[in-house]
Design a protein around this motif. Sequence first.
Motif, PDB file in Angstrom:
ATOM      1  N   MET A 136       0.831  -1.201   0.000  1.00 10.73           N
ATOM      2  CA  MET A 136       0.000   0.000   0.000  1.00 10.73           C
ATOM      3  C   MET A 136       0.869   1.256   0.000  1.00 10.73           C
ATOM      4  O   MET A 136       1.827   1.363   0.770  1.00 10.73           O
ATOM      5  N   VAL A 137       0.535   2.192  -0.878  1.00 14.83           N
ATOM      6  CA  VAL A 137       1.227   3.479  -0.929  1.00 14.83           C
ATOM      7  C   VAL A 137       0.395   4.505  -0.166  1.00 14.83           C
ATOM      8  O   VAL A 137      -0.796   4.674  -0.444  1.00 14.83           O
ATOM      9  N   LYS A 138       1.004   5.164   0.794  1.00 15.85           N
ATOM     10  CA  LYS A 138       0.313   6.209   1.547  1.00 15.85           C
ATOM     11  C   LYS A 138       0.360   7.492   0.716  1.00 15.85           C
ATOM     12  O   LYS A 138       1.223   8.354   0.888  1.00 15.85           O
ATOM     13  N   SER A 139      -0.564   7.613  -0.191  1.00 16.76           N
ATOM     14  CA  SER A 139      -0.484   8.674  -1.196  1.00 16.76           C
ATOM     15  C   SER A 139      -0.968  10.014  -0.658  1.00 16.76           C
ATOM     16  O   SER A 139      -1.964  10.096   0.054  1.00 16.76           O
ATOM     17  N   LYS A 140      -0.237  11.045  -1.050  1.00 19.69           N
ATOM     18  CA  LYS A 140      -0.646  12.417  -0.751  1.00 19.69           C
ATOM     19  C   LYS A 140      -1.393  13.026  -1.939  1.00 19.69           C
ATOM     20  O   LYS A 140      -2.269  13.872  -1.765  1.00 19.69           O
ATOM     21  N   ILE A 141      -1.002  12.599  -3.134  1.00 16.61           N
ATOM     22  CA  ILE A 141      -1.686  13.024  -4.361  1.00 16.61           C
ATOM     23  C   ILE A 141      -1.895  11.774  -5.213  1.00 16.61           C
ATOM     24  O   ILE A 141      -0.993  10.944  -5.334  1.00 16.61           O
ATOM     25  N   SER A 142      -3.080  11.643  -5.792  1.00 20.43           N
ATOM     26  CA  SER A 142      -3.392  10.475  -6.617  1.00 20.43           C
ATOM     27  C   SER A 142      -4.187  10.914  -7.833  1.00 20.43           C
ATOM     28  O   SER A 142      -4.744  12.024  -7.865  1.00 20.43           O
ATOM     29  N   GLY A 143      -4.255  10.023  -8.814  1.00 22.77           N
ATOM     30  CA  GLY A 143      -5.050  10.378  -9.977  1.00 22.77           C
ATOM     31  C   GLY A 143      -5.068   9.306 -11.035  1.00 22.77           C
ATOM     32  O   GLY A 143      -4.617   8.173 -10.831  1.00 22.77           O
ATOM     33  N   VAL A 144      -5.601   9.698 -12.183  1.00 25.74           N
ATOM     34  CA  VAL A 144      -5.672   8.834 -13.353  1.00 25.74           C
ATOM     35  C   VAL A 144      -5.074   9.605 -14.524  1.00 25.74           C
ATOM     36  O   VAL A 144      -5.387  10.791 -14.715  1.00 25.74           O
ATOM     37  N   ALA A 145      -4.215   8.947 -15.287  1.00 26.33           N
ATOM     38  CA  ALA A 145      -3.604   9.570 -16.463  1.00 26.33           C
ATOM     39  C   ALA A 145      -4.043   8.822 -17.708  1.00 26.33           C
ATOM     40  O   ALA A 145      -4.117   7.592 -17.716  1.00 26.33           O
ATOM     41  N   PHE A 146      -4.342   9.579 -18.766  1.00 25.60           N
ATOM     42  CA  PHE A 146      -4.754   9.004 -20.045  1.00 25.60           C
ATOM     43  C   PHE A 146      -3.717   9.372 -21.100  1.00 25.60           C
ATOM     44  O   PHE A 146      -3.307  10.532 -21.197  1.00 25.60           O
ATOM     45  N   SER A 147      -3.314   8.394 -21.891  1.00 24.94           N
ATOM     46  CA  SER A 147      -2.270   8.657 -22.883  1.00 24.94           C
ATOM     47  C   SER A 147      -2.778   9.477 -24.060  1.00 24.94           C
ATOM     48  O   SER A 147      -1.986  10.032 -24.821  1.00 24.94           O
ATOM     49  N   LYS A 148      -4.098   9.582 -24.210  1.00 28.34           N
ATOM     50  CA  LYS A 148      -4.663  10.334 -25.332  1.00 28.34           C
ATOM     51  C   LYS A 148      -6.056  10.802 -24.961  1.00 28.34           C
ATOM     52  O   LYS A 148      -6.804  10.081 -24.304  1.00 28.34           O
ATOM     53  N   SER A 149      -6.395  12.012 -25.393  1.00 30.91           N
ATOM     54  CA  SER A 149      -7.714  12.549 -25.084  1.00 30.91           C
ATOM     55  C   SER A 149      -8.117  13.547 -26.154  1.00 30.91           C
ATOM     56  O   SER A 149      -7.281  14.295 -26.671  1.00 30.91           O
ATOM     57  N   ALA A 150      -9.402  13.567 -26.472  1.00 31.74           N
ATOM     58  CA  ALA A 150      -9.894  14.531 -27.455  1.00 31.74           C
ATOM     59  C   ALA A 150      -9.808  15.953 -26.921  1.00 31.74           C
ATOM     60  O   ALA A 150      -9.504  16.894 -27.658  1.00 31.74           O
ATOM     61  N   ILE A 151     -10.056  16.122 -25.623  1.00 28.63           N
ATOM     62  CA  ILE A 151     -10.075  17.469 -25.050  1.00 28.63           C
ATOM     63  C   ILE A 151      -8.686  18.107 -25.062  1.00 28.63           C
ATOM     64  O   ILE A 151      -8.541  19.323 -25.118  1.00 28.63           O
ATOM     65  N   SER A 152      -7.637  17.263 -25.020  1.00 26.99           N
ATOM     66  CA  SER A 152      -6.264  17.787 -25.066  1.00 26.99           C
ATOM     67  C   SER A 152      -5.670  17.642 -26.462  1.00 26.99           C
ATOM     68  O   SER A 152      -4.452  17.629 -26.632  1.00 26.99           O
ATOM     69  N   LYS A 153      -6.561  17.496 -27.458  1.00 26.26           N
ATOM     70  CA  LYS A 153      -6.171  17.429 -28.871  1.00 26.26           C
ATOM     71  C   LYS A 153      -5.194  16.288 -29.143  1.00 26.26           C
ATOM     72  O   LYS A 153      -4.179  16.449 -29.819  1.00 26.26           O
ATOM     73  N   GLY A 154      -5.527  15.122 -28.588  1.00 28.01           N
ATOM     74  CA  GLY A 154      -4.735  13.931 -28.853  1.00 28.01           C
ATOM     75  C   GLY A 154      -3.536  13.757 -27.956  1.00 28.01           C
ATOM     76  O   GLY A 154      -2.801  12.770 -28.080  1.00 28.01           O
ATOM     77  N   GLN A 155      -3.311  14.694 -27.027  1.00 27.71           N
ATOM     78  CA  GLN A 155      -2.189  14.602 -26.097  1.00 27.71           C
ATOM     79  C   GLN A 155      -2.644  13.932 -24.790  1.00 27.71           C
ATOM     80  O   GLN A 155      -3.840  13.784 -24.537  1.00 27.71           O
ATOM     81  N   PRO A 156      -1.695  13.527 -23.944  1.00 31.70           N
ATOM     82  CA  PRO A 156      -2.075  12.954 -22.646  1.00 31.70           C
ATOM     83  C   PRO A 156      -2.825  13.967 -21.782  1.00 31.70           C
ATOM     84  O   PRO A 156      -2.706  15.185 -21.975  1.00 31.70           O
ATOM     85  N   ILE A 157      -3.571  13.449 -20.833  1.00 29.92           N
ATOM     86  CA  ILE A 157      -4.304  14.289 -19.893  1.00 29.92           C
ATOM     87  C   ILE A 157      -4.256  13.618 -18.524  1.00 29.92           C
ATOM     88  O   ILE A 157      -4.239  12.387 -18.426  1.00 29.92           O
ATOM     89  N   VAL A 158      -4.193  14.426 -17.469  1.00 29.19           N
ATOM     90  CA  VAL A 158      -4.070  13.898 -16.109  1.00 29.19           C
ATOM     91  C   VAL A 158      -5.196  14.463 -15.247  1.00 29.19           C
ATOM     92  O   VAL A 158      -5.449  15.666 -15.248  1.00 29.19           O
TER      93      VAL A 158
END
Length: 651
Positions: free
Chosen positions: A193-215
């Motif tokens: 288990m990681v005692k996380s202070k910041i967490s999230g989901v990252a996507f390698s491609k997204s329409a909203i970021s014009k095909g770039q990654p988004i976090v």
Amino acid sequence: MMQEKDEKMECTLDIIDFKNIGEANYGSKFTNLSILATSGINVPYAICISSNLLEKEIEKYLVNKDEFQNYFKDIESTSGCYLLDTYPKIERMISGFHFSNEGKEFILNNVVEKFADYNVIDFAIRSSAIHEDDKLNSFAGIYETLLNVTFYTIIKSLEFVVVSYYNYRSMIARIRTGNYSYKIEMNIIIQKMVKSKISGVAFSKSAISKGQPIVEWIYGLGELLVSGEKEANVYYPNQYVESEHNELLDEVIVNIKKIRNILGYEVDSEWCYDGEQLYFVQARPITDIFAIGQPIDNIFEIDRLYFDTNLEFENKLLQCKNIYRGYTSKRSPKYMLAKKNNIQTGKGYVIHFNFKGLKKNKAKIEEICTGNHFEKFDIDVDDTIRQNIIRKNFLWDYLKTIFGGYDESLKHTMIIREFISGEMGCISHLLENGNVYVEYSTDGLLTMNRGLAKCESLIINKDKTDTYQFSGEYWNDIEYFTRILNNPSIMIEWVICNNQAYFIDFSEEFRIAEMSIDDCSNRVIMPGNVSGPVFYMKNTDIMNKLSLSPGVSVHDINEKIVHNPKFEEILAEIKQLDDKPILFSEKPYAVLSLFFDDVKGFVFKSSSLLCHLSILIREAKIPTVVCKENFDTYACNCREVMIVNGDVKPI
């Protein structure tokens, strides 16, 4: 405290880590983590308990494995119709699951060996099902994840995850993909288990970021983000938003690009940061790049099942397309004709929605549940879950269970029809002489159609010289609409409710054969002469259940029914006979049509001339009679009989 590991269990690789995964299927989740960990991505160390070990432990626990397996076959063979009845039986058998002493020792020994600091760290327990996180089905949110698990609660936590594999929501999700297996197809990950202070989901491609990654990111545990409990902050390259975490988020983007290149497809990955290091704890294929980062629209549309005819062109039917066609291609013209002639019909709806829209429109769901005097709905979710009968006051809870485990943006369609049980079912038929023949039963229309009801009959003469045996305007409506349709090849189905006749459906007989309509003790369903050995079918429970399932209709029976274990036993008994038999059955169960190729004739103790099986018997020209008086004598005491001129005689 710990003993040496069992060498036999160890050699099966029932527990592995990232380095020895090999070619076996440990689920996409653990496989992807293993690939990333051995390719330079920082992944918290984990081991995986194989489905093979879990299956062996479940088999040790179950008192009756065959009974457990047969419940799943039962669900499959009845198209999920009895799921609500069968699930509690499955739950009772598995709910107290616990590992054997040998299994507990083996698991704990591995944890001690592979986690040097096992007694001071916490663990995350995650599923890694064989069918999870693949390109077709993500099963996101369906299976349980337990966080902050200590060494001393690992076994209880694992047992909880095993039991959750068989909970109602998980079973529904698998059944909807056509998976009816009773075996556990899930591996379980034990991860540091990681005692996380910041967490999230990252996507390698997204329409909203014009095909770039988004976090997407939040403070604290990532589970709060993926579960929807916290709203995410969004970051992508060239966004030019100043943040104290930009350096960290840029590092996430660098890594998500690496992960995409390593796995060879666009991915979304869960990550966490403990204040010192960045970790990636999950990676799976992206299913819809256009939905990422976009606000989820509320989708909720209601159409009338039999009267709104443009649904296929509007792409609203989705997984209910075949069911919709089955209902409307035959019934819609007759329903419109009934409406034109002021004949009552039950209401039906096609509801197209996503879960966010469903929640927003709960009031509309409640609105269609009010009014009229019908307390139940008949619901079709897809081809695997058919005709679940739900009380209106439980409808919302049922829908939450069926659809609540999926992504809120995912589109669904369901078909809801009022289930009109009423006080009596009727089937009317226009005879060649112009009279109207009616069979009726207080057992209900469905049981009449499927051959399970005790029926009575009357004839309405065309010249009106007779007096109806019963009072009620509904007889006038039944006669009127039967004559409007003016077709001696169809059987018209009705339900009488609150002194009104409701037109429900009709069945068509493609090759009309002679029917004997009289009150003698032997009634001829199909004339003919034939002889053979007696086969008395006594297993009425399974015939009842299968005949009432949605996989049975007048000219179509789901082939999965023949794989029901009890049905297979009966068929095997018949095939073992030296000659095709005369099959004796107390009732004309609809599912008996599957025996047509294996019998010479039928003898029933009671029957309807207009039920589904009788229609099919006449079309197939199989000699069949109803023998009320001597049925028990012939069925129990005779080895061979013959059917001659509508009579049954021993040989």
